[in-house]
Design an enzyme around this catalytic site. Structure first.
Site, PDB file in Angstrom:
ATOM      1  N   GLY A 151      -9.012 -15.869  56.655  1.00 47.60           N
ATOM      2  CA  GLY A 151      -9.691 -15.670  57.940  1.00 47.60           C
ATOM      3  C   GLY A 151     -10.803 -16.701  58.111  1.00 47.60           C
ATOM      4  N   ARG A 170      -2.582 -18.217  56.822  1.00 52.71           N
ATOM      5  CA  ARG A 170      -2.159 -17.462  55.645  1.00 52.71           C
ATOM      6  C   ARG A 170      -0.769 -17.992  55.320  1.00 52.71           C
ATOM      7  NH1 ARG A 170      -5.472 -13.115  58.368  1.00 52.71           N
ATOM      8  NH2 ARG A 170      -7.290 -13.022  57.023  1.00 52.71           N
ATOM      9  N   ASP A 177     -11.415 -14.096  48.855  1.00 54.53           N
ATOM     10  CA  ASP A 177     -10.901 -13.836  47.486  1.00 54.53           C
ATOM     11  C   ASP A 177      -9.402 -14.108  47.378  1.00 54.53           C
ATOM     12  OD1 ASP A 177     -10.361 -11.604  49.038  1.00 54.53           O
ATOM     13  OD2 ASP A 177     -10.609 -10.194  47.379  1.00 54.53           O
ATOM     14  N   THR A 225     -16.213 -16.205  54.270  1.00 56.71           N
ATOM     15  CA  THR A 225     -15.653 -14.978  54.847  1.00 56.71           C
ATOM     16  C   THR A 225     -16.774 -14.169  55.477  1.00 56.71           C
ATOM     17  OG1 THR A 225     -14.711 -12.804  54.332  1.00 56.71           O
ATOM     18  CG2 THR A 225     -15.724 -13.956  52.502  1.00 56.71           C
ATOM     19  N   ASP A 245     -16.785 -11.073  55.516  1.00 54.38           N
ATOM     20  CA  ASP A 245     -16.794  -9.746  54.894  1.00 54.38           C
ATOM     21  C   ASP A 245     -17.841  -9.573  53.790  1.00 54.38           C
ATOM     22  OD1 ASP A 245     -14.616  -9.225  56.528  1.00 54.38           O
ATOM     23  OD2 ASP A 245     -13.148  -9.724  54.978  1.00 54.38           O
ATOM     24  N   ASP A 305     -17.494  -9.909  50.629  1.00 59.76           N
ATOM     25  CA  ASP A 305     -16.880  -9.025  49.633  1.00 59.76           C
ATOM     26  C   ASP A 305     -16.597  -9.760  48.322  1.00 59.76           C
ATOM     27  OD1 ASP A 305     -14.977 -10.692  50.711  1.00 59.76           O
ATOM     28  OD2 ASP A 305     -13.436  -9.167  50.949  1.00 59.76           O
ATOM     29  N   ARG A 338     -12.763  -5.697  56.451  1.00 63.69           N
ATOM     30  CA  ARG A 338     -11.581  -5.377  55.637  1.00 63.69           C
ATOM     31  C   ARG A 338     -11.893  -4.155  54.762  1.00 63.69           C
ATOM     32  NH1 ARG A 338      -7.121  -9.218  54.292  1.00 63.69           N
ATOM     33  NH2 ARG A 338      -8.464 -10.853  55.022  1.00 63.69           N
TER      34      ARG A 338
HETATM   35  P1  ADP Z   1      -8.811 -14.590  52.257  1.00 64.11           P
HETATM   36  O1  ADP Z   1      -8.930 -15.858  51.503  1.00 64.11           O
HETATM   37  O2  ADP Z   1      -9.622 -14.588  53.506  1.00 64.11           O
HETATM   38  O3  ADP Z   1      -9.050 -13.371  51.385  1.00 64.11           O
HETATM   39  P2  ADP Z   1      -5.913 -14.051  52.227  1.00 64.11           P
HETATM   40  O4  ADP Z   1      -6.028 -12.882  51.308  1.00 64.11           O
HETATM   41  O5  ADP Z   1      -5.042 -13.884  53.408  1.00 64.11           O
HETATM   42  O6  ADP Z   1      -7.321 -14.507  52.822  1.00 64.11           O
HETATM   43  O7  ADP Z   1      -5.402 -15.296  51.361  1.00 64.11           O
HETATM   44  C1  ADP Z   1      -5.251 -16.578  51.950  1.00 64.11           C
HETATM   45  C2  ADP Z   1      -4.087 -17.286  51.350  1.00 64.11           C
HETATM   46  O8  ADP Z   1      -4.310 -17.537  49.956  1.00 64.11           O
HETATM   47  C3  ADP Z   1      -2.755 -16.554  51.372  1.00 64.11           C
HETATM   48  O9  ADP Z   1      -2.099 -16.624  52.606  1.00 64.11           O
HETATM   49  C4  ADP Z   1      -1.967 -17.305  50.298  1.00 64.11           C
HETATM   50  O10 ADP Z   1      -1.509 -18.524  50.775  1.00 64.11           O
HETATM   51  C5  ADP Z   1      -3.072 -17.548  49.254  1.00 64.11           C
HETATM   52  N1  ADP Z   1      -3.028 -16.474  48.241  1.00 64.11           N
HETATM   53  C6  ADP Z   1      -3.633 -15.269  48.302  1.00 64.11           C
HETATM   54  N2  ADP Z   1      -3.352 -14.535  47.199  1.00 64.11           N
HETATM   55  C7  ADP Z   1      -2.549 -15.304  46.422  1.00 64.11           C
HETATM   56  C8  ADP Z   1      -1.878 -15.125  45.163  1.00 64.11           C
HETATM   57  N3  ADP Z   1      -2.006 -13.983  44.473  1.00 64.11           N
HETATM   58  N4  ADP Z   1      -1.125 -16.135  44.693  1.00 64.11           N
HETATM   59  C9  ADP Z   1      -0.984 -17.290  45.375  1.00 64.11           C
HETATM   60  N5  ADP Z   1      -1.577 -17.521  46.570  1.00 64.11           N
HETATM   61  C10 ADP Z   1      -2.341 -16.553  47.093  1.00 64.11           C
HETATM   62  O1  F6P Z   2     -11.450 -11.253  56.280  1.00 67.04           O
HETATM   63  C1  F6P Z   2     -11.976 -11.440  57.549  1.00 67.04           C
HETATM   64  C2  F6P Z   2     -11.388 -10.456  58.525  1.00 67.04           C
HETATM   65  O2  F6P Z   2     -11.938 -10.701  59.807  1.00 67.04           O
HETATM   66  C3  F6P Z   2     -11.552  -8.988  58.153  1.00 67.04           C
HETATM   67  O3  F6P Z   2     -12.839  -8.493  58.429  1.00 67.04           O
HETATM   68  C4  F6P Z   2     -10.455  -8.346  58.971  1.00 67.04           C
HETATM   69  O4  F6P Z   2     -10.000  -7.154  58.366  1.00 67.04           O
HETATM   70  C5  F6P Z   2      -9.360  -9.386  58.940  1.00 67.04           C
HETATM   71  O5  F6P Z   2      -9.983 -10.629  58.619  1.00 67.04           O
HETATM   72  C6  F6P Z   2      -8.618  -9.524  60.237  1.00 67.04           C
HETATM   73  O6  F6P Z   2      -7.582 -10.415  60.038  1.00 67.04           O
HETATM   74  P1  F6P Z   2      -6.718 -11.055  61.239  1.00 67.04           P
HETATM   75  O7  F6P Z   2      -7.539 -12.155  61.828  1.00 67.04           O
HETATM   76  O8  F6P Z   2      -5.496 -11.544  60.563  1.00 67.04           O
HETATM   77  O9  F6P Z   2      -6.474  -9.980  62.240  1.00 67.04           O
END
Ligand code: ADP
Ligand code: F6P
Length: 330
Positions: free
Chosen positions: A15, A76, A107, A130, A132, A134, A176
């Site tokens: 995000g 993503r 994360d 982020t 969040d 978190d 989240r």
């Molecule tokens: P954020 O970084 O905001 O927590 P996501 O959880 O959607 O967002 O993770 C972003 C991207 O990081 C995912 O779409 C994927 O490409 C990569 N990613 C997340 N978790 C993993 C994992 N366990 N192994 C490999 N790539 C990952």
């Molecule tokens: O991680 C940032 C965040 O805005 C969260 O607070 C929320 O749950 C999520 O992303 C929303 O994701 P999307 O933009 O895919 O709807």
């Protein structure tokens, strides 16, 4: 001694959050200061896989420090979960000579970076981007301050209309599975109740407190609910409140993605700039002792957390914060 990094790629993933642009600017300009070749990777890990990689110059990051979103776009990326996707990404980076990576994200993005760094010989630095907040190992994440200020501005406005009509508002904020946006914005706007995932929601306690307030003619009340609260979102809470408090004039407002946009606050620009600078310095440090770490700011100092620890730990909410909410919302 680790091999000297000469070409750095920077990407934003997951995000978006306000301040990501300020951070990209800091990474690029610090790299250029050290005479490195700098590259922007478009749409997070997807751009690594698709070879959507562009050279970055000083002018590429001009006039962006004040802009929300991310000029590199974000995404993503499912393919990055698979080894085959990560290998393809590695081969593309090699093609450009990229030998160091800065990942600005949450994360999930760090989980991907950790895997990638374990499998291939490209050191990674994670920067917490982020709304969040978190992630452990940092007092602030890039974007949180702006998001929480946006939420505060919105809740203040809602209170004006709530006051005019003697209404009870239930406001849902993002986060989240973390309750920081709810907690900070709720305290800052004098919310009567703040419901967060880190504490089990006692709906009976909320109802009896509202009944007590109704008896003493306190009809304007704000309940701030984190989207990840265990009781459900604002609509779930509203359903029960309407059933139990027949006379209350209840309205729901879900703030949503408005919290992710807008010009970054001064704090977000500052921490983004400091973290971006520190990321390049960490990649260049001769021993490589901070390779594959996340850079945070703790007690106003740069703090390095190994990526695997940053992924596992979450920030904790102290009981004192919850006590403050209760005492101040009478
Ligand atoms: P954020 O970084 O905001 O927590 P996501 O959880 O959607 O967002 O993770 C972003 C991207 O990081 C995912 O779409 C994927 O490409 C990569 N990613 C997340 N978790 C993993 C994992 N366990 N192994 C490999 N790539 C990952
Ligand atoms: O991680 C940032 C965040 O805005 C969260 O607070 C929320 O749950 C999520 O992303 C929303 O994701 P999307 O933009 O895919 O709807």
């Amino acid at each position: 001694m680790s091999k000297k990094v000469t070409n750095i790629g920077v990407l934003t993933s997951g995000g978006d959050s306000p301040g990501m642009n300020a951070c990209i600017r800091a990474v690029v300009r610090t790299g250029l200061y050290h005479s490195l070749e700098m590259f922007g990777i478009m749409r997070g890990y997807q751009g690594m896989i698709d070879d959507d990689i562009v050279p970055m110059h000083s002018r590429s990051v001009a006039n962006i420090i004040q802009r929300g979103g991310t000029i590199l776009k974000t995404a993503r990326c499912k393919e990055f979960f698979e080894f085959s996707g990560r290998k393809k990404a590695y081969e593309n980076l090699k093609k450009h000579g990229i030998d160091g990576l800065v990942i600005i994200g949450g994360d999930g993005s760090f989980r991907g970076a950790q895997k990638f760094a374990n499998e291939f010989d490209i050191p990674c630095i994670g920067l917490p981007g982020t709304i969040d907040k978190d992630i452990a190992g940092t007092d602030f994440t890039i974007g949180f301050d702006t998001a929480v200020n946006t939420a505060v501005e919105c809740i203040d406005k809602i209170r004006d209309t709530a006051d005019a009509h003697d209404r009870l508002f239930i406001i849902e904020v993002m986060g989240r599975d973390a309750g920081y946006i709810a907690l900070h914005s709720g305290i800052a706007t004098g919310a009567e109740h703040i419901l967060i995932p880190e504490r089990k929601t006692d709906i009976e306690d909320v109802i009896s407190s509202l009944e007590e307030k109704e008896k003493r003619k306190k009809l304007v009340n704000m309940i701030v609910v984190a989207e990840g609260d265990d009781f459900g979102g604002a609509n779930e809470v509203a359903k029960v409140v309407k059933e139990r408090l027949a006379t209350a004039d209840v309205r729901v407002c879900i703030l949503g993605h408005i919290q992710r946009g807008g010009a970054p606050s001064c704090i977000d620009r500052l921490i983004a700039s400091r973290m971006g600078y520190a990321a390049v310095e960490a990649l260049l440090e001769p021993t490589g002792m901070h390779h594959n770490h996340m850079i945070g700011i703790l007690n106003n100092r740069i703090h390095y957390t190994p990526l695997d620890k940053a992924i596992k730990a979450k920030q904790k909410i102290s009981d004192e914060w919850m006590k403050i909410v209760k005492i101040l919302a009478s």
